[in-house]
Design a protein around this motif. Structure first.
Motif, mmCIF file in Angstrom:
data_model
loop_
_atom_site.group_PDB
_atom_site.id
_atom_site.type_symbol
_atom_site.label_atom_id
_atom_site.label_comp_id
_atom_site.label_asym_id
_atom_site.label_seq_id
_atom_site.Cartn_x
_atom_site.Cartn_y
_atom_site.Cartn_z
ATOM 1 N N HIS A 63 0.833 -1.199 0.000
ATOM 2 C CA HIS A 63 0.000 0.000 0.000
ATOM 3 C C HIS A 63 0.869 1.251 0.000
ATOM 4 O O HIS A 63 2.077 1.197 0.239
ATOM 5 N N GLY A 64 0.234 2.377 -0.247
ATOM 6 C CA GLY A 64 0.944 3.645 -0.291
ATOM 7 C C GLY A 64 1.240 4.196 1.095
ATOM 8 O O GLY A 64 0.815 3.639 2.115
ATOM 9 N N PRO A 65 1.975 5.324 1.157
ATOM 10 C CA PRO A 65 2.361 5.921 2.447
ATOM 11 C C PRO A 65 1.167 6.278 3.322
ATOM 12 O O PRO A 65 1.229 6.137 4.541
ATOM 13 N N LYS A 66 0.083 6.750 2.724
ATOM 14 C CA LYS A 66 -1.084 7.150 3.505
ATOM 15 C C LYS A 66 -1.678 5.958 4.247
ATOM 16 O O LYS A 66 -2.022 6.042 5.432
ATOM 17 N N CYS A 67 -1.816 4.824 3.545
ATOM 18 C CA CYS A 67 -2.347 3.613 4.198
ATOM 19 C C CYS A 67 -1.378 3.091 5.247
ATOM 20 O O CYS A 67 -1.793 2.617 6.311
ATOM 21 N N GLN A 68 -0.084 3.156 4.942
ATOM 22 C CA GLN A 68 0.912 2.650 5.881
ATOM 23 C C GLN A 68 0.928 3.432 7.176
ATOM 24 O O GLN A 68 1.358 2.925 8.211
ATOM 25 N N CYS A 69 0.463 4.669 7.152
ATOM 26 C CA CYS A 69 0.384 5.471 8.375
ATOM 27 C C CYS A 69 -0.935 5.249 9.113
ATOM 28 O O CYS A 69 -0.957 5.076 10.328
ATOM 29 N N ASN A 70 -2.028 5.259 8.373
ATOM 30 C CA ASN A 70 -3.348 5.255 9.012
ATOM 31 C C ASN A 70 -3.883 3.861 9.323
ATOM 32 O O ASN A 70 -4.797 3.726 10.135
ATOM 33 N N PHE A 71 -3.349 2.805 8.672
ATOM 34 C CA PHE A 71 -3.896 1.465 8.872
ATOM 35 C C PHE A 71 -2.820 0.471 9.310
ATOM 36 O O PHE A 71 -2.986 -0.733 9.162
ATOM 37 N N ASN A 72 -1.734 0.976 9.842
ATOM 38 C CA ASN A 72 -0.637 0.120 10.277
ATOM 39 C C ASN A 72 -0.923 -0.436 11.667
ATOM 40 O O ASN A 72 -1.206 0.320 12.601
ATOM 41 N N LEU A 73 -0.848 -1.759 11.805
ATOM 42 C CA LEU A 73 -1.078 -2.377 13.113
ATOM 43 C C LEU A 73 -0.056 -1.903 14.143
ATOM 44 O O LEU A 73 -0.347 -1.845 15.337
ATOM 45 N N ALA A 74 1.146 -1.581 13.678
ATOM 46 C CA ALA A 74 2.194 -1.147 14.614
ATOM 47 C C ALA A 74 1.830 0.166 15.298
ATOM 48 O O ALA A 74 2.356 0.479 16.361
ATOM 49 N N TYR A 75 0.928 0.959 14.693
ATOM 50 C CA TYR A 75 0.540 2.237 15.268
ATOM 51 C C TYR A 75 -0.777 2.155 16.032
ATOM 52 O O TYR A 75 -1.220 3.158 16.591
ATOM 53 N N LYS A 76 -1.409 0.970 16.047
ATOM 54 C CA LYS A 76 -2.679 0.820 16.756
ATOM 55 C C LYS A 76 -2.410 0.587 18.237
ATOM 56 O O LYS A 76 -1.638 -0.304 18.607
ATOM 57 N N LYS A 77 -3.041 1.370 19.059
ATOM 58 C CA LYS A 77 -2.859 1.253 20.504
ATOM 59 C C LYS A 77 -3.312 -0.119 20.974
ATOM 60 O O LYS A 77 -4.419 -0.556 20.686
ATOM 61 N N GLY A 78 -2.434 -0.815 21.697
ATOM 62 C CA GLY A 78 -2.776 -2.128 22.232
ATOM 63 C C GLY A 78 -2.494 -3.278 21.304
ATOM 64 O O GLY A 78 -2.577 -4.431 21.715
ATOM 65 N N ALA A 79 -2.169 -3.001 20.026
ATOM 66 C CA ALA A 79 -1.918 -4.094 19.076
ATOM 67 C C ALA A 79 -0.521 -4.679 19.237
ATOM 68 O O ALA A 79 -0.283 -5.827 18.886
ATOM 69 N N GLY A 80 0.407 -3.881 19.781
ATOM 70 C CA GLY A 80 1.766 -4.383 19.975
ATOM 71 C C GLY A 80 2.423 -4.710 18.650
ATOM 72 O O GLY A 80 2.276 -4.000 17.667
ATOM 73 N N GLN A 81 3.130 -5.826 18.615
ATOM 74 C CA GLN A 81 3.808 -6.264 17.396
ATOM 75 C C GLN A 81 3.032 -7.389 16.719
ATOM 76 O O GLN A 81 3.605 -8.352 16.229
ATOM 77 N N THR A 82 1.712 -7.253 16.714
ATOM 78 C CA THR A 82 0.886 -8.264 16.062
ATOM 79 C C THR A 82 1.202 -8.313 14.578
ATOM 80 O O THR A 82 1.222 -7.289 13.900
ATOM 81 N N CYS A 83 1.429 -9.520 14.077
ATOM 82 C CA CYS A 83 1.778 -9.684 12.663
ATOM 83 C C CYS A 83 0.535 -9.604 11.783
ATOM 84 O O CYS A 83 0.495 -8.886 10.799
ATOM 85 N N GLY A 84 -0.477 -10.371 12.139
ATOM 86 C CA GLY A 84 -1.717 -10.336 11.372
ATOM 87 C C GLY A 84 -1.729 -11.260 10.181
ATOM 88 O O GLY A 84 -2.632 -11.187 9.347
ATOM 89 N N ASN A 85 -0.741 -12.157 10.039
ATOM 90 C CA ASN A 85 -0.698 -13.050 8.891
ATOM 91 C C ASN A 85 -0.560 -14.517 9.290
ATOM 92 O O ASN A 85 -0.042 -15.323 8.531
ATOM 93 N N LYS A 86 -1.002 -14.840 10.503
ATOM 94 C CA LYS A 86 -0.901 -16.227 10.930
ATOM 95 C C LYS A 86 -1.769 -17.152 10.094
ATOM 96 O O LYS A 86 -1.583 -18.367 10.108
ATOM 97 N N ILE A 87 -2.738 -16.585 9.387
ATOM 98 C CA ILE A 87 -3.616 -17.409 8.566
ATOM 99 C C ILE A 87 -2.824 -18.178 7.530
ATOM 100 O O ILE A 87 -3.230 -19.262 7.099
ATOM 101 N N GLU A 88 -1.663 -17.641 7.123
ATOM 102 C CA GLU A 88 -0.847 -18.353 6.145
ATOM 103 C C GLU A 88 -0.420 -19.713 6.700
ATOM 104 O O GLU A 88 -0.338 -20.691 5.966
ATOM 105 N N GLY A 89 -0.154 -19.757 8.003
ATOM 106 C CA GLY A 89 0.272 -21.017 8.604
ATOM 107 C C GLY A 89 -0.831 -22.048 8.692
ATOM 108 O O GLY A 89 -0.568 -23.244 8.831
ATOM 109 N N SER A 90 -2.087 -21.607 8.629
ATOM 110 C CA SER A 90 -3.194 -22.558 8.737
ATOM 111 C C SER A 90 -3.454 -23.294 7.433
ATOM 112 O O SER A 90 -4.275 -24.198 7.382
ATOM 113 N N TRP A 91 -2.757 -22.911 6.370
ATOM 114 C CA TRP A 91 -2.978 -23.600 5.100
ATOM 115 C C TRP A 91 -2.645 -25.079 5.185
ATOM 116 O O TRP A 91 -3.181 -25.893 4.452
ATOM 117 N N SER A 92 -1.713 -25.449 6.069
ATOM 118 C CA SER A 92 -1.356 -26.862 6.198
ATOM 119 C C SER A 92 -2.531 -27.688 6.696
ATOM 120 O O SER A 92 -2.549 -28.904 6.528
#
Length: 434
Positions: free
Chosen positions: A287-316
């Motif tokens: 995504h562009g810079p605007k999305c990276q600022c406004n929708f970044n999990l790293a900037y969400k209060k309480g989200a910590g370092q949540t990756c948000g892509n664990k669903i990839e591991g469930s493919w197995s």
């Protein structure tokens, strides 16, 4: 009743002449969950184990076993969730009542204290429900040609939404286009499909499908499909804070609140609940810079370092063809990452303290106020947004070149192959290449 006491399960409920043992049905149930073996292969293995050379004539019971196992699995789901002990019987099963909920996530009345609501938003990050919305566009079903007339034994009681309510809602959005041109092009090359993919709502931390958190897609990925599936998954959830992550969360969030008004009241998220929408950390790189600022999990209060892509591991577990994922060894990988995260926590804390010490208390307090203001009011200036440069390097070089040309024409500069400006630009380019 006598046959059931002997652990024999009848193939039909009227005048049955065929039965399958509990052990046989249980074995296939475990095998299909673990190894994704289909019933056809399992049944023919049984035939070969009984008479591999086919010396004696055998009775072919595959169609009967197919129906029997569907009934068996359905009854086991009701039994495992305790619905048989409900005073109203299995007919009193609530929507999604056959699903096992994510145990570590917050559930009022189950694993939260009685006064959990008094924590307010200062402690709400401990009670936040992180949810991931994702679509699988490679799951297709060509049903019209095959005239599939399967009977739904538990409509809306498991992972999938209630199909009748779902289809009734989609009738008003037949002309709504899908959001991705690439998806639209791929769907046009596959005519005749009644299902062109599936939408899923899963718990972000534990990758468990939410109750009523799955639904079929038709003609690509539409907002109406994901709206219905997402709201079905959170129906009845009463929490202070819900965070949705979606790879197109920047677009989906624009009309999510207004679209929710078209749903029944029981499916709408309460005004008491704060809803935030973010983009998973892997997808946000595209995504562009605007999305990276406004929708970044790293900037969400309480989200910590949540990756948000664990669903990839469930493919197995969800895609038996994903051999490369099956070999990843998720358990060992997660343990290694956890150990590294614990060590890196101390490293980052030390780096943070060292970096903070280089600034005055006034500057730090001023920055903290900017962040707090933005967290309380998303419309306020985003303190994480990078400043856009009004003047580029090319603009500066052009301006300097004009000045040098004017100076040279006036005779104030000697004629040289490399000017001072050219020398500096060449030095900067060399530094960048190094």
């Amino acid at each position: 009743m006598q046959l059931l006491q002997k652990h024999w399960f009848l193939a039909t409920t009227k005048c049955s002449q065929t039965a399958f043992t509990f052990n046989c049905l249980d074995t296939f149930h475990e095998l299909t969950l673990q190894g994704k073996t289909n019933l056809y292969d399992f049944y023919h293995v049984l035939l070969r184990r009984t008479d591999n050379a086919n010396v004696s004539p055998s009775i072919y019971c595959y169609p009967k076993m197919h129906c029997t196992f569907c009934l068996w699995r359905n009854l086991m789901a009701f039994k495992c969730t305790g619905q048989g002990h409900d005073p109203g019987g299995i007919d009193a099963t609530p929507p999604g009542g056959l699903m096992v909920e994510y145990p570590a996530c917050p559930h009022p009345g189950c694993n939260l204290p009685d006064d959990w609501q008094s924590a307010g938003f200062c402690g709400a990050y401990l009670l936040v429900l992180l949810i991931l919305a994702i679509t699988y566009l490679h799951i297709k079903l060509k049903g019209k040609d095959r005239k599939i007339t399967d009977v739904n034994l538990a409509p809306g009681l498991g992972a999938f939404v209630n199909e009748t309510e779902y289809q009734d809602f989609l009738k008003d959005y037949v002309d709504q286009p899908e959001h991705d041109a690439l998806v639209r092009a791929s769907i046009q090359r596959t005519p005749g499909y009644v299902v062109t993919g599936s939408g899923l709502i899963v718990c972000l931390c534990h990758v468990m499908v939410c109750r009523n958190g799955a639904g079929d897609l038709q003609k690509g990925e539409k907002y109406c499909n994901m709206d219905f599936i997402a709201l079905s998954a959170v129906t009845g959830i009463v929490l202070l804070w819900i965070v949705f992550t979606y790879d197109i969360g920047c677009q989906w969030s624009k009309n999510f609140a207004s679209q929710m008004e078209d749903f029944p009241k029981n499916m709408r998220i309460s005004n008491y609940t704060q809803v935030d929408i973010a983009i998973p950390s892997w997808h946000i790189q595209g995504h562009g810079p605007k999305c990276q600022c406004n929708f970044n999990l790293a900037y969400k209060k309480g989200a910590g370092q949540t990756c948000g892509n664990k669903i990839e591991g469930s493919w197995s577990h969800t895609n038996p063809l994903a051999a490369s994922v099956c070999k990843m060894g998720l358990g060992t990988s997660l343990q290694k990452k956890f150990t590294e995260a614990a060590a890196m926590k101390e490293t980052h804390e030390a780096a943070y303290e060292q970096h903070t010490a280089t600034f005055s208390v006034d500057i730090i307090q001023r920055w903290e106020k900017k962040v707090e203001k933005w967290e309380d009011n998303p419309c306020a200036p985003n303190p994480y947004a990078e400043l856009s440069l009004e003047v580029t390097v090319q603009d500066v070089c052009l301006e300097l070149a004009k000045e040098e040309a004017a100076e040279r024409s006036a005779g104030h500069l000697p004629n040289q192959k490399v000017s001072m400006m050219g020398f500096l630009v060449t030095g900067l380019e060399l530094e960048e290449r190094q």
